[in-house]
Design a protein around this motif. Structure first.
Motif, mmCIF file in Angstrom:
data_model
loop_
_atom_site.group_PDB
_atom_site.id
_atom_site.type_symbol
_atom_site.label_atom_id
_atom_site.label_comp_id
_atom_site.label_asym_id
_atom_site.label_seq_id
_atom_site.Cartn_x
_atom_site.Cartn_y
_atom_site.Cartn_z
ATOM 1 N N ASP A 1 18.523 -0.351 -0.241
ATOM 2 C CA ASP A 1 17.867 -1.558 0.257
ATOM 3 C C ASP A 1 16.640 -1.142 1.375
ATOM 4 O OD1 ASP A 1 18.593 -3.328 -1.964
ATOM 5 O OD2 ASP A 1 20.307 -4.118 -0.537
ATOM 6 N N GLN A 2 15.528 -1.727 1.365
ATOM 7 C CA GLN A 2 14.770 -1.327 2.002
ATOM 8 C C GLN A 2 14.731 -2.221 3.248
ATOM 9 O OE1 GLN A 2 11.234 0.135 0.675
ATOM 10 N NE2 GLN A 2 9.814 -1.206 1.711
ATOM 11 N N VAL A 3 14.924 -1.444 4.483
ATOM 12 C CA VAL A 3 15.007 -2.027 5.815
ATOM 13 C C VAL A 3 13.699 -2.178 6.439
ATOM 14 C CG1 VAL A 3 15.783 -1.643 8.444
ATOM 15 C CG2 VAL A 3 17.203 -1.094 6.105
ATOM 16 N N CYS A 4 12.805 -1.286 6.366
ATOM 17 C CA CYS A 4 11.512 -1.357 7.075
ATOM 18 C C CYS A 4 10.402 -1.421 5.948
ATOM 19 C CB CYS A 4 11.427 -0.223 7.891
ATOM 20 S SG CYS A 4 9.448 -0.351 8.765
ATOM 21 N N ASP A 5 9.843 -2.692 5.369
ATOM 22 C CA ASP A 5 8.881 -2.709 4.561
ATOM 23 C C ASP A 5 7.598 -1.966 4.929
ATOM 24 O OD1 ASP A 5 10.607 -4.255 3.247
ATOM 25 O OD2 ASP A 5 9.713 -6.054 4.293
ATOM 26 N N CYS A 6 7.178 -1.929 6.191
ATOM 27 C CA CYS A 6 6.011 -1.603 6.700
ATOM 28 C C CYS A 6 6.031 0.323 6.282
ATOM 29 C CB CYS A 6 5.860 -1.553 8.177
ATOM 30 S SG CYS A 6 5.317 -3.291 8.553
ATOM 31 N N ASN A 7 7.159 0.698 6.401
ATOM 32 C CA ASN A 7 7.056 2.013 6.401
ATOM 33 C C ASN A 7 8.081 2.758 5.203
ATOM 34 O OD1 ASN A 7 5.474 2.888 8.895
ATOM 35 N ND2 ASN A 7 7.063 1.726 9.855
ATOM 36 N N HIS B 1 0.700 -1.061 -0.106
ATOM 37 C CA HIS B 1 0.117 -0.205 0.053
ATOM 38 C C HIS B 1 0.840 1.247 0.013
ATOM 39 C CE1 HIS B 1 -3.025 -2.686 2.174
ATOM 40 N NE2 HIS B 1 -3.046 -3.016 1.131
ATOM 41 N N ARG B 2 2.111 1.184 0.678
ATOM 42 C CA ARG B 2 2.885 2.602 0.627
ATOM 43 C C ARG B 2 3.511 2.507 -0.609
ATOM 44 N NH1 ARG B 2 3.720 5.083 5.220
ATOM 45 N NH2 ARG B 2 2.633 3.941 6.785
ATOM 46 N N GLU B 3 4.046 1.546 -1.211
ATOM 47 C CA GLU B 3 4.514 1.673 -2.672
ATOM 48 C C GLU B 3 3.529 2.402 -3.449
ATOM 49 O OE1 GLU B 3 7.097 -2.274 -1.924
ATOM 50 O OE2 GLU B 3 6.154 -2.181 -3.903
ATOM 51 N N GLN B 4 2.082 1.680 -3.154
ATOM 52 C CA GLN B 4 1.090 2.336 -4.341
ATOM 53 C C GLN B 4 1.008 3.855 -4.072
ATOM 54 O OE1 GLN B 4 -2.540 -0.046 -3.029
ATOM 55 N NE2 GLN B 4 -1.613 -1.626 -4.289
ATOM 56 N N GLY B 5 0.827 4.076 -2.585
ATOM 57 C CA GLY B 5 0.648 5.565 -2.226
ATOM 58 C C GLY B 5 1.729 6.707 -2.739
ATOM 59 N N ALA B 6 3.006 5.931 -2.734
ATOM 60 C CA ALA B 6 4.081 6.966 -3.152
ATOM 61 C C ALA B 6 3.850 7.459 -4.490
ATOM 62 C CB ALA B 6 5.535 6.228 -3.117
ATOM 63 N N VAL B 7 3.477 6.443 -5.394
ATOM 64 C CA VAL B 7 3.275 6.481 -6.903
ATOM 65 C C VAL B 7 1.896 7.571 -6.856
ATOM 66 C CG1 VAL B 7 2.472 5.709 -9.090
ATOM 67 C CG2 VAL B 7 4.156 4.291 -7.616
ATOM 68 N N LEU B 8 1.030 7.149 -6.465
ATOM 69 C CA LEU B 8 -0.362 8.231 -6.252
ATOM 70 C C LEU B 8 -0.235 9.355 -6.063
ATOM 71 C CD1 LEU B 8 -3.269 8.464 -7.016
ATOM 72 C CD2 LEU B 8 -3.929 7.207 -4.835
ATOM 73 N N ALA B 9 0.651 9.644 -4.856
ATOM 74 C CA ALA B 9 0.856 11.166 -4.245
ATOM 75 C C ALA B 9 1.645 12.138 -5.371
ATOM 76 C CB ALA B 9 1.632 11.028 -3.043
ATOM 77 N N LYS B 10 2.582 11.406 -5.907
ATOM 78 C CA LYS B 10 3.217 12.295 -7.170
ATOM 79 C C LYS B 10 2.295 12.358 -8.316
ATOM 80 C CE LYS B 10 7.907 11.173 -6.435
ATOM 81 N NZ LYS B 10 9.131 10.173 -6.819
ATOM 82 N N ARG B 11 1.387 11.624 -8.442
ATOM 83 C CA ARG B 11 0.495 11.856 -9.426
ATOM 84 C C ARG B 11 -0.419 12.981 -9.292
ATOM 85 N NH1 ARG B 11 0.986 9.620 -14.730
ATOM 86 N NH2 ARG B 11 -1.245 9.367 -15.423
ATOM 87 N N LEU B 12 -0.948 13.036 -7.937
ATOM 88 C CA LEU B 12 -1.678 13.808 -7.477
ATOM 89 C C LEU B 12 -0.938 15.328 -7.558
ATOM 90 C CD1 LEU B 12 -3.786 12.147 -4.467
ATOM 91 C CD2 LEU B 12 -4.654 12.974 -6.684
#
Ligand code: FAD
Ligand code: NAD
Ligand code: SF4
Ligand code: FES
Length: 816
Positions: free
Chosen positions: A414-420, A291-302
């Motif tokens: 590399d990602q350490v914390c997937d949740c955030n 969801h975070r990965e989706q959100g990062a793309v969407l926020a830039k789009r918005l």
């Protein structure tokens, strides 16, 4: 003019997009958020920790009411959006509101699946999805003993562990012959089941529930094979279903979820979806990392910024059950075209399996030792080719022997914390540039580790590697008061004393706060510490207090307020009752209710009526909304009861009169019973007094809330004067040494009963000094209701004009 962004769904996925938008282009949008739950945005992941008793409900709030207000966001909490009119570009709610949008974001999450079994409507049959479910389980555990959890997946097992911690007998009913069959192979599932059985869980495998038994409340379950079990609580954890009703009824394309493209756009222009309700490339994700990965793309789009598309996520899972380390990512079941590497150490209870296709790593399962999980996840995500070095790293059953450090191997990106979504590079930057030196500091500054907690060992390894010998494990466990500073509570209080700081803003300035405005966690805390250190000099800063305390009333979930006048010791008179009845009638109060603390609560009061009601009542504030001394509950005692040994009512009245209005780090509830039968429940209060032959016993640190705790015996005294002395010294010691937001129950666990006994009972000199400092505070109290009712400027600005957007008026600020 600003464009209007409307978000439906105040959960983790939607609010994460808003947070990004605020960072990227703060002034681009006027933002409105609708949330069906009557709470501000909270961390759903941590409900498992709340149930297990490791976290308090109030600590899982991600953005409190102040956050919405500060960012100019209008929040309608407790409102369901029921219709979208795409022609008029408006959303409509269940209670008649309509709001226009330019861009609409749907983040409506999921519904828990409820099996359509006969008897599913019975009392005691619930899901595990939100705060309400969590509270229902805690409540049930107080009265009932036997819990059945249907579903042996991630959620079912975390629920079962929590219920075990609540002292229930727990049976898990699972459809298949192995647990977590969607994440684990047979071997790992077997080891997991054995470990959980050792912890006390009972498993009924390959069982299909046919019927829920009982009259009004559930009494048991009946299975297809004819067998039955007893249960007085049933938790269904059999999966989730994306919540697509609003989207479907509004004509957006819906399959299993709301169908979106690689930029999270739905089939309708200017309407987007994100999180558990969204279906991307035929996949719906039930974990926060995607969801975070989706959100990062969407926020830039918005925000009109260039962004690569979202192409789907590789997911990994970790079970959040203490004492069990389980990790799974990618494929894990053998197929004709796969080979695998397996390592099993039955003595150490470790199992590792890595699946290869064409010699590339495509999935794996770790049990017992998950220290390789970050590396393994990276190898799976990159479909890395198996090498001798990787093989050697995996082949040991103690990662410290491998010679390969998972952390050293990681790239900065590399990602350490997937949740955030926090990378190794961001953590290193925090360590190098901000001087972060502990897991807690990293957590507060970067958010890494603040959700499921699974990445904390990796964060610690990064700290160790970066700081080498300078990394001081003991020191690293120090917890700053919030992410605005690296200073702990004790350091801040010491600095306030040493540097003679008297104002919140000044304190933040002088102590070099990272966020010069502070945050909703530190501002009320600083205001309290300043008042505690300088009771005479410090001018209370109302704007730094939490919203309920600013208005001297508890905000209810429909935007009205509650008024609880003080009734010393729970005693009232016909004259007071007449005035209360008159006020209740005149101001059309929705309900008059007797509270758990033996007071009368006038519920459903309009904000502008508050000062008028206070002045017409002519009674003191009961402080039912504040972190302060609340009520003293009393039993009828020796005057009326044949078991009574002491005058509990008089003692309760005296204590309440003496300590009323005293600010404390958290709410303080008190009770006085006149004999050990304890009708006033002194054993679950922050301060409980019990009359016995020849004197009084004093109990401290009890809690009747979510984390039930029996009070500890502090001491026995003979006279009423001694009760007042010991209780006064105890309250002042709590005021001076507890963290703000810390109940006496947590404080006592942290500093120990012996330390308190020594300070307030044994060390007479110390006790005298505590009492003398308490007197200084008590002499500067004023009743807040009287002050506001008589000050027309305050009345106008706080009660007649709205400072808080409609949004923030929903829900109970202080008490969740
Ligand atoms: C106990 C538990 C533990 C979990 N642990 C983990 C974990 O360790 N790791 C992990 O990655 N994931 C975990 N999850 C899953 C994770 O919490 C979810 O994937 C995530 O919260 C989904 O976020 P969301 O915003 O899409 O949906 P939600 O969090 O469900 O938020 C949607 C919100 O929208 C509101 N809403 C719906 N319809 C409307 C409407 N019409 N009008 C107004 N409001 C509406 C809902 O009331 C809800 O508050 C866990 C889930 C639970 C229940
Ligand atoms: N640690 C974590 O990452 C974590 C923790 C909790 C929840 N979650 C997420 O929350 C969501 C819900 O979790 P969940 O465990 O309910 O979903 P799930 O679909 O992962 O698991 C449901 C389990 O219930 C079993 N089941 C289905 N019907 C059954 C029946 N009739 N009787 C007995 N068992 C039955 C299934 O076999 C499956 O194992 C998921 O998206 C999950 O990823 C994640
Ligand atoms: S606590 Fe004892 S004295 Fe008080 S009402 Fe109960 S039985 Fe009577
Ligand atoms: S991976 Fe969940 S908090 Fe970091």
């Amino acid at each position: 003019m600003k464009k209007k962004l409307v978000l439906v769904g105040n959960g983790m996925a939607g609010v994460n997009v808003v947070e990004h938008v605020l960072k990227l282009a703060k002034d681009q949008y006027e933002i409105t958020i609708f949330g069906q739950e009557p709470h501000p945005n909270y961390n759903r992941i941590l409900l498992s920790s709340v149930l297990a008793g490791d976290t308090e409900m109030e600590d899982i709030i991600l953005n409190d009411w102040d956050w919405y207000e500060k960012n100019g966001i209008t929040l309608y909490a407790g409102h369901e959006v029921t219709r979208v009119d795409t022609e008029k570009r408006k959303v409509y709610t269940d209670n008649g509101l309509s709001v226009p949008y330019d861009q609409l974001l749907l983040a409506t999450g999921s519904h828990p699946l409820m099996l359509p079994l006969p008897g599913r409507e019975k009392d005691g049959v619930i899901a595990f999805r939100d705060m309400k479910d969590c509270e229902a389980m805690v409540e049930a555990s107080r009265k009932y003993k036997k819990a059945a959890v249907i579903g042996g997946g991630l959620l079912g097992l975390e629920a079962a562990r929590g219920l075990l911690n609540l002292n229930m007998d727990v049976s898990v009913i699972h459809l298949f012959d192995r647990l977590m069959e969607r994440q684990l192979d047979r071997e790992a599932a077997k080891m997991l089941q054995a470990e959980l059985e050792r912890q006390g869980m009972r498993f009924l495998m390959e069982k299909q529930t046919e019927k829920i038994l009982g009259e009004k409340r559930v009494t048991g379950l009946q299975f297809k094979d004819g067998s039955t079990i007893d249960a007085d609580l049933v938790v269904m954890a059999v999966g989730i279903r994306p919540n697509v009703r609003l989207a479907a009824e509004s004509g957006f394309e819906v399959n299993r979820g709301i169908v979106v493209n690689d930029f999270m756009e739905t089939s309708t222009p200017d309407v987007y979806a994100v999180g558990e309700c969204a279906e991307h490339r035929e996949t719906v994700y039930g974990l926060v990392a995607p969801h975070r990965e989706q959100g990062a793309v969407l926020a830039k789009r918005l925000c009109g910024l260039d962004t690569p598309p979202y192409e789907g996520s590789v997911v990994s899972t970790k079970l959040k059950v203490s004492g069990v380390d389980v990790f799974s990512a990618g494929e894990f079941n053998d197929q004709p075209d796969t080979r695998s590497l397996r390592i099993q150490d039955e003595w150490k209870g470790i199992y590792k399996k890595v699946l290869l296709r064409d010699d590339r790593i495509i999935g794996g399962v770790l049990f017992g030792d998950t220290s390789d999980s970050a590396s393994l996840f990276r190898w799976i995500r990159d479909r890395r080719e198996m090498t001798d070095a990787i093989h050697a790293a995996l082949a040991v059953t103690d990662s410290s022997d491998s010679g390969i450090s998972p952390v050293r191997e990681m790239e900065d990106a590399d990602q350490v914390c997937d949740c955030n979504g926090v990378s190794k590079g961001q953590i290193l930057e925090g360590i190098r540039e901000k001087g972060l030196a502990s897991v807690a500091e990293v957590k507060r500054y970067t958010k890494a580790g603040s959700s499921c907690g699974g990445c904390q060992p990796l964060v610690e390894q990064i700290l160790q590697q970066e700081l080498g010998e300078e990394y001081d494990r003991e020191n690293a466990s120090r917890t700053p008061i919030c992410s605005c500073t690296d200073l702990t509570r004790d350091e801040v209080v010491e600095a306030i004393r040493q540097k003679r700081l008297t104002m919140v803003k000044e304190t933040m300035n002088v102590l070099d706060w990272k966020n010069p405005e502070g945050c909703p966690r530190c501002r009320p805390a600083l205001n309290y510490y300043l008042g505690m250190v300088w009771p005479r000099e410090h001018e209370d800063e109302r704007e730094s207090r939490i919203i309920n305390e600013q208005r001297h009333a508890n905000i209810q979930n429909d935007g009205t307020y509650s008024v609880v006048p003080r009734m010393y010791g729970g005693v009232t008179s016909p004259e007071e009752l007449r005035r209360i009845a008159d006020v209740a009638e005149k101001y059309r109060v929705r309900m008059v209710k007797v509270t758990g603390g033996q007071r009368l609560d006038l519920l459903g009061v309009q904000k502008e009526d508050l000062p008028k009601i206070w002045s017409e009542l002519g009674m003191a504030s009961g402080h039912a909304y504040a972190k302060a001394i609340r009520t003293v509950k009393t039993c009828v005692g020796a005057d009326f009861c044949r078991f009574g040994t002491q005058n509990s009512i008089q003692m309760g009245i005296d204590m309440e009169k003496k300590f009323e209005g005293l600010d404390t780090p958290h709410k303080v509830k008190m009770a006085v019973s006149a004999c050990p039968r304890n009708c006033a429940e002194s054993g679950i209060k922050d301060l409980g007094v019990v009359g016995v032959e020849g004197g009084w016993e004093i109990y401290i640190g009890g809690n009747g809330g979510v984390n039930l705790r029996g009070a500890d015996f502090l001491c026995k005294v003979q006279t009423s004067e001694e009760v007042m002395e010991v209780t006064g010294a105890y309250l002042q010691f709590y005021r001076e040494t507890a963290e703000y937001w810390e109940r006496t129950s947590g404080w006592i666990e942290r500093i120990g009963l012996e330390a308190i006994k020594k300070a307030v009972v044994e060390d007479q000199e110390n006790c005298k000094q505590l009492l003398s400092r308490l007197e200084q505070v008590l002499s500067s109290r004023r009743d807040p209701w009287k002050k506001d009712a008589s000050d027309s400027a305050i009345r106008q600005s706080l009660y007649e004009e709205s400072r808080v957007s409609v949004s923030a008026e929903h829900g109970r600020e202080g008490d969740i």
